[in-house]
Design a protein around this motif. Sequence first.
Motif, short mmCIF file in Angstrom:
data_model
loop_
_atom_site.label_atom_id
_atom_site.label_comp_id
_atom_site.label_asym_id
_atom_site.label_seq_id
_atom_site.Cartn_x
_atom_site.Cartn_y
_atom_site.Cartn_z
N LEU A 1 27.28 16.15 -17.99
CA LEU A 1 26.84 14.93 -17.17
C LEU A 1 25.37 14.75 -16.50
CD1 LEU A 1 30.07 15.87 -14.85
CD2 LEU A 1 29.78 13.64 -17.05
N ARG A 2 25.10 15.91 -17.08
CA ARG A 2 23.74 15.84 -16.82
C ARG A 2 23.69 16.04 -14.95
NH1 ARG A 2 23.65 12.50 -20.82
NH2 ARG A 2 23.54 10.46 -19.46
N GLN A 3 24.09 16.90 -14.58
CA GLN A 3 24.29 17.12 -12.67
C GLN A 3 24.11 18.09 -12.49
OE1 GLN A 3 26.99 14.17 -12.09
NE2 GLN A 3 28.82 15.78 -12.44
N ILE B 1 12.34 16.72 -15.38
CA ILE B 1 12.72 16.55 -15.33
C ILE B 1 13.11 15.23 -14.20
CG2 ILE B 1 13.13 18.69 -13.08
CD1 ILE B 1 15.91 18.50 -14.62
N PHE B 2 14.30 14.18 -13.93
CA PHE B 2 13.98 12.89 -13.02
C PHE B 2 15.44 13.43 -12.02
CE2 PHE B 2 11.56 11.94 -16.62
CZ PHE B 2 10.31 11.33 -15.99
N LEU C 1 8.93 18.00 -12.01
CA LEU C 1 9.99 17.48 -11.58
C LEU C 1 9.08 16.19 -11.43
CD1 LEU C 1 12.15 18.75 -8.90
CD2 LEU C 1 10.64 17.32 -8.16
N VAL C 2 10.39 14.87 -11.38
CA VAL C 2 10.74 13.76 -10.57
C VAL C 2 11.31 12.98 -10.00
CG1 VAL C 2 9.59 11.56 -11.46
CG2 VAL C 2 8.49 12.80 -12.76
N TYR D 1 20.63 13.76 -12.78
CA TYR D 1 18.98 13.50 -13.60
C TYR D 1 19.11 13.70 -14.72
CZ TYR D 1 20.48 18.39 -15.61
OH TYR D 1 21.02 19.05 -17.09
N ALA D 2 17.98 12.85 -15.00
CA ALA D 2 17.60 13.00 -16.45
C ALA D 2 16.41 13.14 -16.84
CB ALA D 2 17.30 11.53 -16.19
N GLN D 3 16.77 14.11 -18.64
CA GLN D 3 15.21 14.77 -18.51
C GLN D 3 14.71 13.97 -20.36
OE1 GLN D 3 16.49 18.37 -18.62
NE2 GLN D 3 14.86 19.52 -19.51
#
Length: 100
Positions: free
Chosen positions: A14-16, A37-38, A72-73, A30-32
């Motif tokens: 789930l990208r979290q 990693i955003f 990290l962004v 997040y998105a990577q």
Amino acid sequence: MSDVELEITDNEFLRQFETTIDGQKAKIEYAQQERKIFLTKLIMSEEQIEKGYEQDFIIAVFNIIQDRNIRLVPTSPIIAKFMRKNRRKYKDLLPVGINI
């Protein structure tokens, strides 16, 4: 900031990042991409935020990212605000050329 020890799970499907506080889920989505990693969204109940868990959760996730040696962004306004307040402590997590 509270003195609670949070158990964070990285739900890669789930990208979290997830945790449970006072029986309620809290998430940072997040998105990577490559070595970045955003952090796109913080989802917590008002009750959790009022009790001061927001900062604890962000710090715990920042520590995980730091341990993974990736950049990290913070694209979430709440997380970007936290990063600005704690710039000195976490500036090394930012990619080269990114200022918050």
